[in-house]
Motif scaffolding. Structure first.
Motif, mmCIF file in Angstrom:
data_model
loop_
_atom_site.group_PDB
_atom_site.id
_atom_site.type_symbol
_atom_site.label_atom_id
_atom_site.label_comp_id
_atom_site.label_asym_id
_atom_site.label_seq_id
_atom_site.Cartn_x
_atom_site.Cartn_y
_atom_site.Cartn_z
ATOM 1 N N LEU A 88 -5.268 -2.365 -3.839
ATOM 2 C CA LEU A 88 -4.314 -1.551 -3.090
ATOM 3 C C LEU A 88 -2.892 -1.851 -3.531
ATOM 4 O O LEU A 88 -2.575 -2.981 -3.912
ATOM 5 C CB LEU A 88 -4.435 -1.816 -1.577
ATOM 6 C CG LEU A 88 -5.261 -0.744 -0.877
ATOM 7 C CD1 LEU A 88 -6.682 -1.187 -0.771
ATOM 8 C CD2 LEU A 88 -4.684 -0.391 0.473
ATOM 9 N N SER B 275 0.796 5.960 -3.776
ATOM 10 C CA SER B 275 -0.236 4.984 -3.511
ATOM 11 C C SER B 275 -0.714 4.545 -4.890
ATOM 12 O O SER B 275 -1.334 5.318 -5.629
ATOM 13 C CB SER B 275 -1.385 5.625 -2.731
ATOM 14 O OG SER B 275 -2.477 4.741 -2.734
ATOM 15 N N SER C 42 0.857 -1.191 0.000
ATOM 16 C CA SER C 42 0.000 0.000 0.000
ATOM 17 C C SER C 42 0.889 1.235 0.000
ATOM 18 O O SER C 42 2.108 1.143 0.234
ATOM 19 C CB SER C 42 -0.891 0.018 1.253
ATOM 20 O OG SER C 42 -0.106 0.248 2.407
ATOM 21 N N THR D 101 1.160 10.696 -5.816
ATOM 22 C CA THR D 101 -0.076 9.930 -6.009
ATOM 23 C C THR D 101 -1.130 10.678 -6.815
ATOM 24 O O THR D 101 -1.726 10.136 -7.740
ATOM 25 C CB THR D 101 -0.665 9.552 -4.631
ATOM 26 O OG1 THR D 101 0.288 8.755 -3.937
ATOM 27 C CG2 THR D 101 -1.963 8.789 -4.769
ATOM 28 N N ASN E 211 -3.421 16.358 -1.368
ATOM 29 C CA ASN E 211 -4.733 15.902 -0.960
ATOM 30 C C ASN E 211 -5.113 16.697 0.306
ATOM 31 O O ASN E 211 -4.271 16.845 1.181
ATOM 32 C CB ASN E 211 -4.613 14.405 -0.617
ATOM 33 C CG ASN E 211 -5.949 13.705 -0.525
ATOM 34 O OD1 ASN E 211 -6.979 14.334 -0.461
ATOM 35 N ND2 ASN E 211 -5.903 12.390 -0.505
ATOM 36 N N HIS F 139 0.797 3.543 2.202
ATOM 37 C CA HIS F 139 1.271 3.744 3.570
ATOM 38 C C HIS F 139 2.463 2.850 3.897
ATOM 39 O O HIS F 139 3.386 3.268 4.591
ATOM 40 C CB HIS F 139 0.117 3.489 4.547
ATOM 41 C CG HIS F 139 -0.512 4.760 5.005
ATOM 42 N ND1 HIS F 139 -0.412 5.930 4.288
ATOM 43 C CD2 HIS F 139 -1.219 5.056 6.113
ATOM 44 C CE1 HIS F 139 -1.055 6.888 4.940
ATOM 45 N NE2 HIS F 139 -1.553 6.384 6.049
HETATM 46 C C1 LIG Z 1 -1.717 11.275 -1.488
HETATM 47 C C2 LIG Z 1 -1.847 9.939 -0.831
HETATM 48 N N1 LIG Z 1 -0.757 9.328 -0.339
HETATM 49 C C3 LIG Z 1 -0.829 8.134 0.264
HETATM 50 C C4 LIG Z 1 -2.036 7.471 0.437
HETATM 51 C C5 LIG Z 1 -2.051 6.155 1.149
HETATM 52 O O1 LIG Z 1 -2.156 5.118 0.225
HETATM 53 P P1 LIG Z 1 -2.752 3.665 0.549
HETATM 54 O O2 LIG Z 1 -4.200 3.865 0.876
HETATM 55 O O3 LIG Z 1 -2.503 2.908 -0.700
HETATM 56 O O4 LIG Z 1 -1.989 3.140 1.728
HETATM 57 C C6 LIG Z 1 -3.203 8.064 -0.070
HETATM 58 C C7 LIG Z 1 -4.509 7.380 0.102
HETATM 59 O O5 LIG Z 1 -5.561 7.972 0.066
HETATM 60 C C8 LIG Z 1 -3.113 9.325 -0.710
HETATM 61 O O6 LIG Z 1 -4.203 9.932 -1.216
#
Ligand SMILES: Cc1ncc(COP(=O)(O)O)c(C=O)c1O
Lengths: 194, 426
Positions: free
Chosen positions: B218, B206, B86, B186, B159, B88
């Motif tokens: 994911l 991500s 993922s 992302t 975001n 994260h």
């Molecule tokens: C900008 C950004 N970075 C990281 C993540 C985390 O990714 P994941 O949900 O694949 O762990 C997200 C998830 O919404 C995101 O929007």
């Protein structure tokens, strides 16, 4: 040659044409990068010669160490220098006394001596600096892609299977089950009837 | 093939993939296996000792995942990549290579809410201390640098509000401080922005969002730009010092300009364990093949929707960098000339209640916690993704109580506008 960015065709041409490689500074210690590269290139079919005065009398993966380039008994196509930049010039100067001259002088990842490179190039020797032949071979063959490395190559051709040119093995384990009680009975009935 | 650089769409389809050598299969096979047979004992030892390239166990690497890794590395212009479970997980693996307990990293305050949580709470418990800076005030990054700073972390398009970060300005701060710049790309995807071209040393995604693109898998990925020298001053011992896990190998010395990606694999993924399923890798790879087509449509639709909202009497403000009046428009023109992405926020004159009402009336937009799907999505960040932040932090990160976030899909824009119109109107 622009030593900041080599065209793939330059590197490809070198790795496709050289056969014998003397590795100056080859180490018998199996966690040193020179050991990795030596082993990898030997496995890819290059005639590898380890050069290191500190290890004469010993072998590296079955190849006897020699003390210097002058001690090598056959023409060498490429000299791969595993020494840091400050030790490059004397190796290049020694290489220039060889007859025949090597076709390529390669300096390992992290090693660069532009004056030494110019000297070698002035007599027609190709020079590569600050690269690893193992990594370049792995990259151009895309074998290194197993590690997620960007090979910067594309191909729509089927890669040769690793077994190509080898005899297929007939020595697989055989298992029972071809003959069943029913097939035995059928064979027996047939002989009794005739 | 000569050394001409293929275009982005060609790389999106081809990079990293080749017909399967055994079967000739043209689509990348799903190597759904835990482990790989060794040729002999010496081969096994060489693989474990990092002396040979090859597969051992899917927690360390897998051939399907490797195609995904090379593809994203090629699209971002990096030297290598590592796919993980993922986005994260990717962030954990990156910082594990860079920080020792007691170290610090500087992060932009405008981030995905989940990242703010991860940095504030989970990473704190590892002894990795986040220091926040304001991406609209570059000097705040400079002021945050201390001798314990080991990295700077920003999002290219942030975001939830879709604000654009001045990557080059922050990369100058990082270079001066002697630390790598990590960019979460992302929301832009490499189709819109390639952070490495602007000074990023590490790019993280991500894959769950626009790269996979269909809201079905994911994944996360780490791209090594190959630009950072890890050897200076023993500051990054995972890369520069002999590793006891591997009989004293020094990763930077052995792997050169892709040593960071290798460290993430052989020290991070191997030991922390967040491996990506090969099935997910296959789904994401299939998504990436159409990334350029989808991303352009996402952006074109987003611009049309943002323009519609900006002209609607019920709307107080729209935060979309693609609008000429937006605060981030100049940065968008510089960094993302093809489009300012498809995730943005707007606020309603009717405040929180109007937001809740809007979400309940929408028919095509799905109310859920994700972005970067083919489908259009809507959420109220203050009560969901950013709910753990206090009110001041919510406003600072662009998720105040009156704010609604949209992720615009690839449907027909007329239908999206009609849906918003009916939901806002009644
Ligand atoms: C900008 C950004 N970075 C990281 C993540 C985390 O990714 P994941 O949900 O694949 O762990 C997200 C998830 O919404 C995101 O929007």
């Amino acid at each position: 040659m622009n030593h900041d960015a080599y065209p793939d065709n330059y590197i490809r041409g070198i790795l496709n044409s050289v056969k014998s490689i003397a590795m100056v500074g080859a180490s018998p210690v199996n966690v040193r990068p020179s050991y990795f590269a030596f082993k990898y290139l030997a496995q890819r079919g290059y005639d590898m010669i380890p050069v290191n005065p500190g290890h004469v009398g010993k072998e590296l993966l079955g190849k006897p160490f020699v003390a210097s380039l002058a001690d090598i008994d056959r023409p060498i196509d490429m000299i791969d220098i595993f020494r840091n930049s400050s030790h490059i010039m004397p190796v290049v100067e020694e290489a220039l006394t060889l007859d025949p001259l090597p076709k390529v002088i390669w300096m390992q990842l992290g090693a660069r001596d532009d004056a030494a490179a110019a000297k070698a190039e002035s007599v027609g020797i190709k020079v590569v600096m600050n690269r690893c032949p193992k990594i370049e071979y792995g990259r151009l063959s895309s074998e290194i892609s197993w590690m997620g490395v960007n090979s910067r190559t594309l191909s729509s051709k089927r890669a040769p299977a690793p077994t190509q040119g080898m005899r297929l093995s007939l020595n697989r384990m055989s298992v029972g089950g071809g003959d069943t009680a029913a097939s035995d009975r059928a064979a027996k009935n047939k002989t009794e009837q005739s | 093939m000569s050394d001409r650089l293929p275009g982005f769409s060609t790389l999106a389809v081809h990079a990293g993939a080749q017909p399967d050598p055994t079967t000739g299969a043209r689509a990348t096979p799903i190597y759904q296996t835990t482990s790989f047979v060794f040729n002999d004992a010496d081969h096994a030892a060489s693989l474990f000792g990092l002396q040979a390239f090859g597969n051992i166990y899917t927690r360390i690497g897998n051939p399907t995942n490797a195609v995904l890794e090379e593809r994203v590395a090629a699209l971002e212009g990096g030297t290598a990549a590592l796919a993980v479970a993922s986005g994260h997980a990717a962030q954990v693996v990156i910082l594990q290579q860079l920080l020792q307990p007691g170290d610090e990293f500087i992060a932009a305050r405008k981030l995905y809410g989940g990242s703010i949580n991860q940095f504030t709470h989970a990473f704190k418990s590892f002894g990795w201390n986040v220091v926040w800076a304001d991406p609209d005030d570059i000097a705040s990054f400079e002021r945050a640098v201390t001798p314990r700073t080991k990295a700077i972390f920003i999002e290219s398009i942030a975001n939830p509000a879709g604000s654009i970060t001045d990557i080059e300005a922050i990369s100058t701060v990082a270079r001066k401080a002697g630390v790598p710049l990590i960019v979460d790309n992302t929301l832009a995807s490499p189709y819109l922005i390639r952070p490495i071209d602007h000074g990023a040393d590490i790019v993280v995604h991500s894959l769950t969002k626009f790269l996979g693109g269909h809201g079905n898998s994911l994944g996360g990925i780490i791209v090594d730009a190959g630009t950072f020298d890890w050897s200076t001053g023993g500051k990054y011992p995972m890369l520069s010092e002999p590793r006891p896990e591997y009989h004293g190998i020094r990763l930077q010395e052995t792997f050169g300009n892709f040593a960071f990606a290798i460290a993430c694999r052989v020290l991070g993924l191997r030991d922390l364990g967040p491996a990506l399923s090969p099935f997910n890798a296959f789904m994401i790879l299939t998504g990436i093949e159409t990334l350029p087509l989808r991303m352009q449509k996402h952006c074109d639709n987003a611009k049309a929707v943002a323009e519609f909202l900006a002209g609607h009497p019920a709307v107080a403000s729209v935060s979309y960098a693609g609008l000429p009046s937006d605060k981030y428009h100049q940065l968008a023109r510089k960094y993302a000339p093809k489009g300012a992405g498809a995730v943005f926020t707007f606020s309603l004159k009717g405040g929180y209640d109007a937001g809740v009402n809007l979400v309940s009336k929408l028919q095509l937009f799905s109310h859920l916690a994700n972005v970067g799907d083919t489908r259009s999505l809507v959420i109220h960040p203050a009560s969901t993704t950013h709910s753990q932040l206090d009110d001041a932090a919510k406003v600072k990160s662009g998720a105040g109580p009156d704010v609604v976030r949209l992720s615009i899909g690839i449907e027909d824009k007329e239908d999206l506008i009609a849906d918003l119109e009916q939901a806002l109107g009644a």
